[in-house]
Design a protein around this motif. Sequence first.
Motif, PDB file in Angstrom:
ATOM      1  N   ASP A 132      -7.531 -36.932  -1.470  1.00  0.00           N
ATOM      2  CA  ASP A 132      -7.723 -38.164  -0.740  1.00  0.00           C
ATOM      3  C   ASP A 132      -6.387 -38.647  -0.222  1.00  0.00           C
ATOM      4  N   ALA A 133      -6.404 -39.431   0.863  1.00  0.00           N
ATOM      5  CA  ALA A 133      -5.170 -39.958   1.424  1.00  0.00           C
ATOM      6  C   ALA A 133      -5.199 -41.466   1.380  1.00  0.00           C
ATOM      7  N   THR A 134      -4.056 -42.053   1.118  1.00  0.00           N
ATOM      8  CA  THR A 134      -3.909 -43.489   1.145  1.00  0.00           C
ATOM      9  C   THR A 134      -3.787 -43.929   2.589  1.00  0.00           C
ATOM     10  N   PRO A 135      -3.833 -45.238   2.892  1.00  0.00           N
ATOM     11  CA  PRO A 135      -3.763 -45.685   4.276  1.00  0.00           C
ATOM     12  C   PRO A 135      -2.524 -45.208   5.008  1.00  0.00           C
ATOM     13  N   ASP A 136      -1.411 -45.010   4.337  1.00  0.00           N
ATOM     14  CA  ASP A 136      -0.216 -44.557   5.028  1.00  0.00           C
ATOM     15  C   ASP A 136      -0.124 -43.039   5.084  1.00  0.00           C
ATOM     16  N   GLY A 137      -1.164 -42.352   4.680  1.00  0.00           N
ATOM     17  CA  GLY A 137      -1.216 -40.908   4.825  1.00  0.00           C
ATOM     18  C   GLY A 137      -0.658 -40.127   3.659  1.00  0.00           C
ATOM     19  N   GLN A 138      -0.079 -40.777   2.660  1.00  0.00           N
ATOM     20  CA  GLN A 138       0.448 -40.056   1.509  1.00  0.00           C
ATOM     21  C   GLN A 138      -0.699 -39.588   0.620  1.00  0.00           C
ATOM     22  N   ALA A 139      -0.545 -38.417   0.024  1.00  0.00           N
ATOM     23  CA  ALA A 139      -1.587 -37.914  -0.872  1.00  0.00           C
ATOM     24  C   ALA A 139      -1.690 -38.802  -2.089  1.00  0.00           C
ATOM     25  N   ALA A 140      -2.923 -39.203  -2.428  1.00  0.00           N
ATOM     26  CA  ALA A 140      -3.124 -40.070  -3.582  1.00  0.00           C
ATOM     27  C   ALA A 140      -3.184 -39.275  -4.876  1.00  0.00           C
ATOM     28  N   THR A 141      -3.435 -37.970  -4.773  1.00  0.00           N
ATOM     29  CA  THR A 141      -3.471 -37.141  -5.969  1.00  0.00           C
ATOM     30  C   THR A 141      -2.436 -36.048  -5.859  1.00  0.00           C
ATOM     31  N   GLN A 142      -1.904 -35.598  -6.994  1.00  0.00           N
ATOM     32  CA  GLN A 142      -0.888 -34.557  -7.003  1.00  0.00           C
ATOM     33  C   GLN A 142      -1.488 -33.217  -7.422  1.00  0.00           C
ATOM     34  N   GLN A 143      -2.810 -33.113  -7.468  1.00  0.00           N
ATOM     35  CA  GLN A 143      -3.439 -31.936  -8.034  1.00  0.00           C
ATOM     36  C   GLN A 143      -4.007 -30.991  -6.993  1.00  0.00           C
ATOM     37  N   GLY A 144      -3.742 -31.219  -5.703  1.00  0.00           N
ATOM     38  CA  GLY A 144      -4.284 -30.360  -4.675  1.00  0.00           C
ATOM     39  C   GLY A 144      -3.725 -28.950  -4.755  1.00  0.00           C
ATOM     40  N   PRO A 178      -2.524 -25.225  -3.022  1.00  0.00           N
ATOM     41  CA  PRO A 178      -1.679 -25.004  -1.842  1.00  0.00           C
ATOM     42  C   PRO A 178      -2.433 -25.129  -0.531  1.00  0.00           C
ATOM     43  N   GLU A 179      -3.623 -24.521  -0.441  1.00  0.00           N
ATOM     44  CA  GLU A 179      -4.361 -24.602   0.817  1.00  0.00           C
ATOM     45  C   GLU A 179      -4.884 -26.005   1.084  1.00  0.00           C
ATOM     46  N   GLU A 180      -5.155 -26.768   0.038  1.00  0.00           N
ATOM     47  CA  GLU A 180      -5.599 -28.149   0.239  1.00  0.00           C
ATOM     48  C   GLU A 180      -4.474 -29.016   0.798  1.00  0.00           C
ATOM     49  N   VAL A 181      -3.271 -28.807   0.311  1.00  0.00           N
ATOM     50  CA  VAL A 181      -2.132 -29.577   0.813  1.00  0.00           C
ATOM     51  C   VAL A 181      -1.851 -29.216   2.268  1.00  0.00           C
ATOM     52  N   LEU A 182      -1.920 -27.919   2.603  1.00  0.00           N
ATOM     53  CA  LEU A 182      -1.701 -27.497   3.980  1.00  0.00           C
ATOM     54  C   LEU A 182      -2.799 -28.045   4.894  1.00  0.00           C
ATOM     55  N   ALA A 183      -4.040 -28.021   4.413  1.00  0.00           N
ATOM     56  CA  ALA A 183      -5.136 -28.589   5.196  1.00  0.00           C
ATOM     57  C   ALA A 183      -4.941 -30.087   5.404  1.00  0.00           C
ATOM     58  N   LEU A 184      -4.442 -30.777   4.385  1.00  0.00           N
ATOM     59  CA  LEU A 184      -4.185 -32.218   4.512  1.00  0.00           C
ATOM     60  C   LEU A 184      -3.118 -32.475   5.566  1.00  0.00           C
ATOM     61  N   GLN A 185      -2.086 -31.634   5.617  1.00  0.00           N
ATOM     62  CA  GLN A 185      -1.051 -31.817   6.638  1.00  0.00           C
ATOM     63  C   GLN A 185      -1.652 -31.672   8.041  1.00  0.00           C
ATOM     64  N   ALA A 240       2.321 -36.559   7.509  1.00  0.00           N
ATOM     65  CA  ALA A 240       2.413 -35.100   7.556  1.00  0.00           C
ATOM     66  C   ALA A 240       3.813 -34.639   7.174  1.00  0.00           C
ATOM     67  N   TYR A 241       4.823 -35.353   7.648  1.00  0.00           N
ATOM     68  CA  TYR A 241       6.217 -35.004   7.326  1.00  0.00           C
ATOM     69  C   TYR A 241       6.479 -35.135   5.827  1.00  0.00           C
ATOM     70  N   ALA A 242       5.857 -36.124   5.192  1.00  0.00           N
ATOM     71  CA  ALA A 242       6.070 -36.351   3.759  1.00  0.00           C
ATOM     72  C   ALA A 242       5.598 -35.179   2.908  1.00  0.00           C
ATOM     73  N   LEU A 243       4.755 -34.302   3.454  1.00  0.00           N
ATOM     74  CA  LEU A 243       4.239 -33.167   2.695  1.00  0.00           C
ATOM     75  C   LEU A 243       5.174 -31.959   2.732  1.00  0.00           C
ATOM     76  N   PHE A 244       6.301 -32.051   3.459  1.00  0.00           N
ATOM     77  CA  PHE A 244       7.309 -30.985   3.407  1.00  0.00           C
ATOM     78  C   PHE A 244       8.126 -31.111   2.124  1.00  0.00           C
ATOM     79  N   ASP A 245       8.711 -29.998   1.694  1.00  0.00           N
ATOM     80  CA  ASP A 245       9.554 -30.024   0.502  1.00  0.00           C
ATOM     81  C   ASP A 245      10.913 -30.659   0.822  1.00  0.00           C
ATOM     82  N   ASP A 246      11.672 -30.973  -0.199  1.00  0.00           N
ATOM     83  CA  ASP A 246      12.938 -31.693  -0.026  1.00  0.00           C
ATOM     84  C   ASP A 246      13.934 -30.911   0.818  1.00  0.00           C
ATOM     85  N   LYS A 247      14.003 -29.599   0.634  1.00  0.00           N
ATOM     86  CA  LYS A 247      14.962 -28.806   1.406  1.00  0.00           C
ATOM     87  C   LYS A 247      14.630 -28.830   2.891  1.00  0.00           C
TER      88      LYS A 247
END
Length: 348
Positions: free
Chosen positions: A71-83, A85-92, A104-111
């Motif tokens: 699920d996504a919060t109103p600002d687009g951040q993932a509300a759960t950390q349990q997705g 890999p394919e679920e996170v990519l689909a969310l992006q 969408a940018y927030a779903l990239f890794d720190d590097k």
Amino acid sequence: MGRFRILVYVGLLMLAVFALSSCGTEQGGPTGEDAKAPTREVTREVTKTVTVAQAPEDGEDAAPTPTSPPDATPDGQAATQQGSPEEVLALQYRLINAGDYEGAYALFDDKSKLLITSEQYIAYFEANAPYSITDYSFLSVDNRGDSASVEAELTASSGSGQETYGVTQSLVREGAAWRVVMRDEQASTFARAGQETAQYEPGSESSPDGAPAEITCAVGQVCDLGVSSVVVTGVQQTPAVSTSGETYEGNFVVVEFDYTYGGNTPVDTDEPPFRLTDQSGNTYSLNFKATSSYGIENDRSLIYTTVQPGVKTPGTAIFEVAPEAVSFTLLVVDLVSPEANKPASIPL
């Protein structure tokens, strides 16, 4: 008669032993091979294809994805950390189609975020509007514990047309969450958005920030800027800059240098704020795409990277110049703290 009784006793004893053995097996659970825990397949086949008719309107659900994304919060951040890999990519992908580029940018890794800023990322979509991923499919997922790769095919529609292509998208775990690793070609494309690859105009011998150069250094000499230092280690004028991903043709000056940061703590750099002048007084800006691609491939990238205090770090600056240009001078300021250092000129 005595023999008959003995046989009866032996028979009863054997029945009792059999009954106890059967009972123990039922209560104790599986033994031997049956007791082994099932192994988990780390490679999955994902066969569903998602077609997205249009970006979801406010209040509407996005198109279905191969697996149910978090699920996504109103600002687009993932509300759960349990997705997965394919679920996170689909969310992006969903967030891109919804126009929530920050999410969408927030779903990239720190590097990846050190390579490309959110402003550069958003600029790409603004320059290619209207942009949407019209359909995609995940062909396989290879989950290796703390890293994963997703084989994907997708079709993207933008202001310049429609394109279908396949990618291998890497992801890594950061804490309990999967995050997308920006591919090299993505980083190069995002960095280029909204920027001219080359420009030159009349100018004077002054530093990139407009201040006149205070010191002059030679190639191969450590140029002490005050706090940090730069030394030009190599210069080449070439009609092409070749990397494994692309060849840039034109008239280029390739400057390799080492940079030593004089601060006290690690710090992130921006693109090198260098300029180049020629004998006619023309001033040239950095060719970002060629500099980034060449630097990454040759381990000489000082663009959006972290430098350590007192540690020499190799870098590259590539300029596209006029065909008739000769006699170049590199104009240098500090990559991190130009206000605390002196601008310098280095005849090449």
